[in-house]
Design an enzyme around this catalytic site. Structure first.
Site, PDB file in Angstrom:
ATOM      1  N   SER A 126      54.901  25.830  23.526  1.00  0.00           N
ATOM      2  CA  SER A 126      55.923  26.540  24.283  1.00  0.00           C
ATOM      3  C   SER A 126      57.033  27.057  23.379  1.00  0.00           C
ATOM      4  O   SER A 126      57.539  28.168  23.566  1.00  0.00           O
ATOM      5  CB  SER A 126      56.516  25.629  25.360  1.00  0.00           C
ATOM      6  OG  SER A 126      55.574  25.372  26.376  1.00  0.00           O
ATOM      7  N   LEU A 137      55.740  38.579  30.063  1.00  0.00           N
ATOM      8  CA  LEU A 137      55.064  37.416  30.633  1.00  0.00           C
ATOM      9  C   LEU A 137      53.557  37.505  30.451  1.00  0.00           C
ATOM     10  O   LEU A 137      52.888  36.497  30.184  1.00  0.00           O
ATOM     11  CB  LEU A 137      55.405  37.284  32.114  1.00  0.00           C
ATOM     12  CG  LEU A 137      56.814  36.784  32.449  1.00  0.00           C
ATOM     13  CD1 LEU A 137      57.025  36.800  33.956  1.00  0.00           C
ATOM     14  CD2 LEU A 137      57.041  35.381  31.896  1.00  0.00           C
ATOM     15  N   GLY A 184      40.144   4.553  31.428  1.00  0.00           N
ATOM     16  CA  GLY A 184      40.619   3.495  32.309  1.00  0.00           C
ATOM     17  C   GLY A 184      42.116   3.290  32.166  1.00  0.00           C
ATOM     18  O   GLY A 184      42.887   4.239  32.060  1.00  0.00           O
ATOM     19  N   GLU A 233      55.344  30.559  34.199  1.00  0.00           N
ATOM     20  CA  GLU A 233      54.821  31.895  33.883  1.00  0.00           C
ATOM     21  C   GLU A 233      53.746  32.327  34.885  1.00  0.00           C
ATOM     22  O   GLU A 233      52.731  32.921  34.519  1.00  0.00           O
ATOM     23  CB  GLU A 233      54.320  31.941  32.446  1.00  0.00           C
ATOM     24  CG  GLU A 233      55.446  31.709  31.449  1.00  0.00           C
ATOM     25  CD  GLU A 233      55.049  31.872  30.018  1.00  0.00           C
ATOM     26  OE1 GLU A 233      54.120  32.641  29.737  1.00  0.00           O
ATOM     27  OE2 GLU A 233      55.666  31.214  29.160  1.00  0.00           O
TER      28      GLU A 233
END
Length: 402
Positions: free
Chosen positions: A109, A257, A357, A381
């Site tokens: 990001s 975007l 698990g 986005e």
């Protein structure tokens, strides 16, 4: 053809690679592999030894140093040309996103917002003066950028944004708020979208401008190793040349975007790959009922299904990358990729958790960290519903947004 010649040909088949079962690496050029290996090596050295600790603490310490290192390997704005940018192909940028998100979604990001949103907006819509002023420093990681579109009350409906810019003599005055802004609190420049009398316009805002503030958002349970902020614009005065000159309307932010969403198509598969590989290795060593759980049919069925969806997703990302490099990638196709790959990545992570698990919820393993991160990636986005409606409109010709 004789039996012996058939046998000779079969002997030349490459060995089956459990982590590249379709031989997708054969589609990559040496330059592509070099980019991938450089980013993978950087992430292994600088992120993986610390990421569980950063995630648990809910912080990304040394983000400015990390940004400079990412700039040093050409990862910031890497698909842009000129101004210190690497000029890499779309596929190479995608591979970088995959490797970064294989480490952590927050790191991808950081790079995505810097390059595909803030830098891309200036590169595509900015004046030459704006490009010269900001892009070289951003490409080097000396200046971190953020992108202000989403608002507290208007996420999926940016046309209703309340942030407003009005003219005051030769200047602009900006007032409003933006929310969920990656890099906001550490950014030196913000690309902010606002309503004007002419329509939606983009503004290049130095973050030291009076009236600008970016308080960090805390108490997140996803993307914890990422700086997320609110942007507050309280009478921020900007000169006339702060506006991006080459676009008016939502076409500007939406095109940015789309570029960022393309990186997510690849990145989500990085998170999924890490969880898949972790599950495979765990299944081979974890014993129950006297043998490794990899020897049980239900575990093998899970691993087979995970592998199928993972590598289908990588093939889809690769296909979209080739289309982008050819100048033929449509926004609807990006929505197709983000909708599929993020959704499948979450399912892969959740399935990996069942194989591990109770250990699957421990930060000693990466699975739960990736699963919780992807819950954010699923909706930022463009939410699942928005991408479904983009595809629905493209498929039927009927607009169901309103």
């Amino acid at each position: 053809m004789s039996v012996s010649s058939k046998s000779e040909k079969s002997e030349k088949l490459p060995a089956f690679d459990p982590f590249d079962p379709l031989g997708i690496d054969d589609l990559l050029e040496p330059e592509d592999l070099a980019v991938r290996d450089t980013v993978r090596s950087w992430a292994a050295d600088r992120v993986l030894p610390h990421i569980a600790e950063w995630f648990e603490a809910g912080e990304l310490p040394g983000i400015r140093e990390l940004a400079k290192e990412l700039g040093g390997i050409g990862a910031l704005g890497m698909s842009l040309s000129g101004y210190g940018c690497a000029g890499a192909s779309a596929v190479q940028y995608g591979l970088a996103c995959l490797e970064l998100e294989a480490a952590d979604s927050g790191i991808r990001s950081l790079v995505s917002v810097q390059g595909s949103l803030a830098m891309y907006a200036i590169h595509r819509f900015g004046s030459e003066e704006q490009k010269q002023r900001w892009l070289p420093g951003m490409a080097a990681g000396d200046v971190i950028g953020c992108f202000g579109l989403t608002e507290p009350d208007h996420g999926s409906d940016p046309a209703s944004m309340r942030t407003y810019a009005k003219r005051d003599g030769g200047d602009w005055i900006l007032n409003g708020r933006k929310m969920w802004i990656t890099n906001g609190s550490v950014a030196g420049v913000a690309v902010v979208w606002a309503q004007t009398e002419e329509g939606v316009r983009g503004f290049v805002v130095p973050t030291d401008a009076p009236g600008f503030s970016a308080p960090e958002i805390r108490h997140k349970w996803s993307l914890r190793a990422s700086v997320t902020s609110e942007l507050i614009l309280d009478g921020v005065r900007l000169p006339a040349d702060a506006v991006l000159p080459d676009v008016t309307g939502l076409r500007g932010p939406l095109s940015c975007l789309s570029h960022a969403r393309y990186g997510i198509v690849w990145g989500a598969m990085g998170a999924a790959r890490t969880c898949f590989e972790t599950a495979v290795e765990y299944a081979k060593t974890r014993e129950q009922f006297g043998r490794p759980i990899a020897g049980f049919q239900l575990t093998q069925a899970k691993l087979a299904d995970m592998a199928v969806e993972l590598h289908k997703g990588i093939l889809l990302a690769h296909h979209l990358g080739r289309r982008m490099d050819a100048g033929r990638l449509r926004p609807e196709q990006v929505s197709f990729g983000k909708l599929n790959n993020v959704r499948e990545a979450i399912d892969i992570c959740r399935t990996a958790r069942t194989i591990l698990g109770a250990n699957g919820i421990s930060l000693e393993y990466p699975v739960m960290r990736h699963a919780t991160n992807l819950e954010s990636v699923l909706t930022y986005e463009g939410t699942v519903e928005m991408h479904q409606l983009v595809l629905g409109k493209a498929l039927t010709g009927v607009d169901a947004f309103r």
